[in-house]
Write a protein that holds these residues in place. Structure first.
Motif, PDB file in Angstrom:
ATOM      1  N   TYR B  22       0.838  -1.206   0.000  1.00 27.06           N
ATOM      2  CA  TYR B  22       0.000   0.000   0.000  1.00 27.06           C
ATOM      3  C   TYR B  22       0.873   1.255   0.000  1.00 27.06           C
ATOM      4  N   ALA B  26       0.332   3.672  -3.047  1.00 30.29           N
ATOM      5  CA  ALA B  26      -0.759   4.602  -2.724  1.00 30.29           C
ATOM      6  C   ALA B  26      -0.525   6.026  -3.227  1.00 30.29           C
ATOM      7  N   PRO B  27       0.674   6.592  -3.083  1.00 29.45           N
ATOM      8  CA  PRO B  27       0.842   7.975  -3.566  1.00 29.45           C
ATOM      9  C   PRO B  27       0.570   8.120  -5.062  1.00 29.45           C
ATOM     10  N   ALA B  28       1.076   7.183  -5.854  1.00 28.87           N
ATOM     11  CA  ALA B  28       0.840   7.280  -7.310  1.00 28.87           C
ATOM     12  C   ALA B  28      -0.632   7.052  -7.635  1.00 28.87           C
ATOM     13  N   LEU B  30      -3.209   7.571  -5.674  1.00 26.64           N
ATOM     14  CA  LEU B  30      -4.036   8.703  -5.234  1.00 26.64           C
ATOM     15  C   LEU B  30      -3.983   9.823  -6.266  1.00 26.64           C
ATOM     16  N   ALA B  31      -2.813   9.990  -6.866  1.00 26.42           N
ATOM     17  CA  ALA B  31      -2.689  11.005  -7.923  1.00 26.42           C
ATOM     18  C   ALA B  31      -3.617  10.682  -9.092  1.00 26.42           C
ATOM     19  N   TYR B  34      -7.126  11.357  -7.997  1.00 31.63           N
ATOM     20  CA  TYR B  34      -7.286  12.816  -7.870  1.00 31.63           C
ATOM     21  C   TYR B  34      -7.674  13.432  -9.207  1.00 31.63           C
ATOM     22  N   ARG B  35      -7.096  12.903 -10.288  1.00 29.35           N
ATOM     23  CA  ARG B  35      -7.381  13.453 -11.617  1.00 29.35           C
ATOM     24  C   ARG B  35      -8.805  13.140 -12.070  1.00 29.35           C
ATOM     25  N   LEU B  47      -9.534   5.685  -3.811  1.00 28.66           N
ATOM     26  CA  LEU B  47      -8.291   4.981  -3.466  1.00 28.66           C
ATOM     27  C   LEU B  47      -8.580   3.821  -2.515  1.00 28.66           C
ATOM     28  N   GLN B  48      -9.403   4.094  -1.508  1.00 28.71           N
ATOM     29  CA  GLN B  48      -9.749   3.081  -0.510  1.00 28.71           C
ATOM     30  C   GLN B  48     -10.455   1.909  -1.175  1.00 28.71           C
ATOM     31  N   PHE B  51      -7.989  -0.095  -3.408  1.00 30.18           N
ATOM     32  CA  PHE B  51      -7.038  -0.980  -2.717  1.00 30.18           C
ATOM     33  C   PHE B  51      -7.730  -2.171  -2.069  1.00 30.18           C
ATOM     34  N   ARG B  72      -2.906  -0.134 -11.192  1.00 31.46           N
ATOM     35  CA  ARG B  72      -3.383   1.087 -11.860  1.00 31.46           C
ATOM     36  C   ARG B  72      -4.672   0.821 -12.641  1.00 31.46           C
ATOM     37  N   VAL B 137      -3.804  10.306 -20.760  1.00 32.72           N
ATOM     38  CA  VAL B 137      -2.911   9.865 -19.671  1.00 32.72           C
ATOM     39  C   VAL B 137      -2.801   8.337 -19.630  1.00 32.72           C
ATOM     40  N   GLU B 138      -3.962   7.651 -19.645  1.00 36.65           N
ATOM     41  CA  GLU B 138      -3.907   6.183 -19.517  1.00 36.65           C
ATOM     42  C   GLU B 138      -3.601   5.501 -20.846  1.00 36.65           C
ATOM     43  N   GLY B 139      -3.836   6.198 -21.948  1.00 36.40           N
ATOM     44  CA  GLY B 139      -3.525   5.616 -23.254  1.00 36.40           C
ATOM     45  C   GLY B 139      -4.610   4.720 -23.819  1.00 36.40           C
TER      46      GLY B 139
END
Lengths: 439, 182
Positions: B22, B26-28, B30-31, B34-35, B47-48, B51, B72, B137-139
């Motif tokens: 986690y 988690a930081p990536a 959450l980003a 966030y978008r 995010l929760q 995961f 992802r 972004v995701e392609g």
């Protein structure tokens, strides 16, 4: 194909990192644990059901009667001693039982293969080869009255077998004998005379009385739901003034949130002593897991003070009382559990048991609620270590030598789980199902 | 601990390994969340949920490719489902088949930082925002986006073109008013 703009956007977004707040992981962890606990509960329940199912399948005798039938005249089965032409090389000793049928199968036989009996009529042969071959030869089964009583031989219709008595009290049958219900029919296997031994005679045979086993071992599983007998509770009241003047507080003004049932399961093992056909004493050691769910608020890892035992004590971790989160209170206990059971009906193996257990706490994460600050926190000193539990249950038994039993069970903890805040923290109880084996 | 070993430890049910996984991703993630959302709280909710799905379905990870890529994909799907379920976003997730004027494709250099760019993306209307995130972004291709969102490929293309044009306008405007402009 992506253009330069998209590539730039992608590169920049791939470098972006944001740190989540602590409660996110806590919720993820709780969700995983809840799922795991649920899995364990179902595994225990399934294991209990499978043990019961296997036991029932293995131990229940089939309700069929062994009938030696003339294959051409099924309505007139004949057991005949007279008129049998013996072709066996070694004649059977008179008065010696060759085989005993109890219920649907021969439980004792000195001759272990199917043979044909020539009665002078078309040959009589055993209906079902498989049924006649004994699975198990058990001296005790033959001689227990109860076995014979439980699995009486169904009277054979239209039989014309007339028992005649010899000087040993053993009755042999000739073609006109009638087999009565409750009699144990001794069947011959191939050309041996058929004898009927009344059950009383069998029971009196010296040296062959079955002795009731006094002590048995027992293991069992329990699974169900645990909760608290609700004391005072109300809807959650949001604490709006954490820094208000506590010295002027009028008394208890906040109430803890509601507690809801959670899963519980346990494993027990011990010994059972039979005092009579109907009375038993069980002494068992039980290891049990209980859980309940409380509605709490967000968790904070901050220093604060709470009221406990008339003084203010510092805590570094606490939960608010907003009712937005669910917290699982877990209690693990080892208990010594004696109980007395009584078979309610003579013919039905249904037992009622009652007992009182002594439980020792192994682990608990139960939160303490402070009604002054309206916060929940973990206080190990506030958790009671020793418990008295009242237990009761009903169980239905199946089997003979090894008995399976299953039924509902109820436990009630006579003392509160926490030392302080007793008005708001009631008694732990458990309702569930139990399955086990006595051997 | 390398990632495959970490995943194996997680599959054994070790809480410490799960926490480590986690913390690693988690930081990536959450980003990413966030978008797709309009607030940090919503991003954390996604995010929760994401995961929880990751840990409950970790058995399905076949140890092919990066575990980060697998996580992802779960996170993006969770975000899309969250937007569809959440009443705050439902009314704005309108994918209309409008005929837009053809917009000349420009490829400006982006001087903004990642966070500022993400904030601009988040300001797009939810429908545009989602399609832009998925494609740029995701392609995802427009065909895949169409299947994911239940829209026509042409609708995805036109919505994306509009989102792109808007974003470029805002980037240029932001850069002119900040120190990043040359």
């Amino acid at each position: 194909m992506q253009s330069e703009f998209e590539k730039q956007v992608q590169q920049k977004m791939d470098t972006l990192r944001l740190v989540p707040t602590d409660p996110v992981w806590q919720k993820v962890n709780d969700a995983i644990k809840r799922r795991r606990d649920k899995k364990r509960f179902f595994v225990f329940l399934l294991a209990g059901l499978m043990i019961s199912a296997v036991g029932v399948w293995y131990l229940l005798p089939a309700n069929k009667t062994a009938v030696l039938l003339n294959p051409t005249e099924k309505s007139k089965p004949v057991y005949s001693a007279a008129g049998i032409s013996t072709t066996a090389s070694s004649p059977v000793e008179p008065n010696k039982p060759l085989a005993v049928i109890s219920g649907h199968k021969i439980v004792k036989s000195s001759l272990l293969h199917e043979q044909k009996i020539n009665t002078g009529n078309p040959p009589v042969s055993v209906v079902n080869k498989k049924e006649i071959l004994p699975d198990r030869i058990n001296q005790e089964l033959i001689q227990e009255k109860e076995v014979v009583q439980k699995h009486p031989v169904t009277p054979i219709r239209n039989s014309t077998v007339t028992p005649t008595q010899n000087n040993t009290g053993i009755t042999s049958i000739d073609s006109s004998a009638t087999v009565a219900k409750g009699d144990t029919v001794i069947a011959t296997v191939e050309d041996k005379p058929v004898q009927v031994i009344p059950q009383d005679t069998m029971a009196k045979q010296p040296g062959k009385h079955a002795t009731r086993k006094q002590w048995h071992k027992v293991i069992y599983l329990q699974a169900g739901s645990s909760s608290f007998r609700q004391g005072l509770l109300a809807n959650n009241i949001v604490y709006s003034a954490p820094n208000s003047n506590m010295s002027n507080f009028p008394g208890r003004v906040y109430y803890r949130g509601q507690t809801t049932p959670g899963i519980s399961y346990g494993l027990g093992a011990g010994v059972i002593k039979d005092f009579s056909n109907r009375w038993q004493l069980t002494l068992a050691l039980r290891y049990q897991y209980y859980s309940t769910k409380s509605n709490v608020g967000n968790k904070y890892i901050n220093d604060t003070t709470v009221r406990y035992g008339g003084t203010w004590i510092p805590v570094s971790e606490y939960y608010t009382n907003t009712g937005t989160q669910s917290y699982t209170n877990k209690v693990t206990m080892a208990a010594f559990s004696p109980a007395i059971s009584y078979q309610l009906l003579r013919q039905v193996p249904l037992r009622l048991s009652i007992g009182a257990a002594y439980g020792l706490l192994v682990h608990s994460n139960t939160l303490t609620y402070d009604e002054i600050t309206n916060l929940y926190y973990y206080n190990k000193k506030n958790i009671v270590k020793n418990y008295i539990q009242l237990t009761s249950g009903l169980s239905y038994e199946v089997g003979t030598t090894h008995k399976m039993f299953f039924g509902p069970v109820f436990q009630y903890t006579a003392n509160e789980q926490q030392k302080a805040n007793v008005y708001t923290f009631p008694h732990l109880y458990f309702i569930g199902l139990q399955a086990g084996i006595k051997f | 601990m390398d990632q495959y070993r970490l995943v194996k430890e997680c599959l054994k049910g070790k809480t410490s390994a799960q926490k480590e996984l986690y913390d690693l991703f988690a930081p990536a993630m959450l980003a990413i969340c966030y978008r797709y959302t309009k607030s940090v709280a919503d991003a954390e909710d996604v995010l929760q949920e994401g995961f929880i799905k990751v840990f409950l379905n970790l058995k399905q990870y076949k140890f092919e490719g990066e575990v980060g890529g697998w996580i992802r994909r779960i996170m993006v799907t969770t975000a899309i489902n969250y937007l569809k379920k959440n009443s705050r976003y439902q009314s704005e997730l309108l994918f209309t088949d409008e005929n837009l004027h053809a917009i000349a494709s420009v490829n400006p250099v982006i001087y903004l930082g990642a966070k500022e760019l993400a904030e601009l993306i988040r300001q797009l209307p939810p429908g545009y925002q989602t399609i832009f995130n998925l494609h740029a972004v995701e392609g995802y291709t427009h065909v895949e986006i169409g299947k994911l969102l239940g829209i026509q490929e042409a609708t995805s293309r036109s919505q994306y073109a509009r989102a792109r044009a808007l974003l470029i306008q805002w980037i240029e405007k932001t850069e002119k008013t900040s120190a990043y402009a040359k």
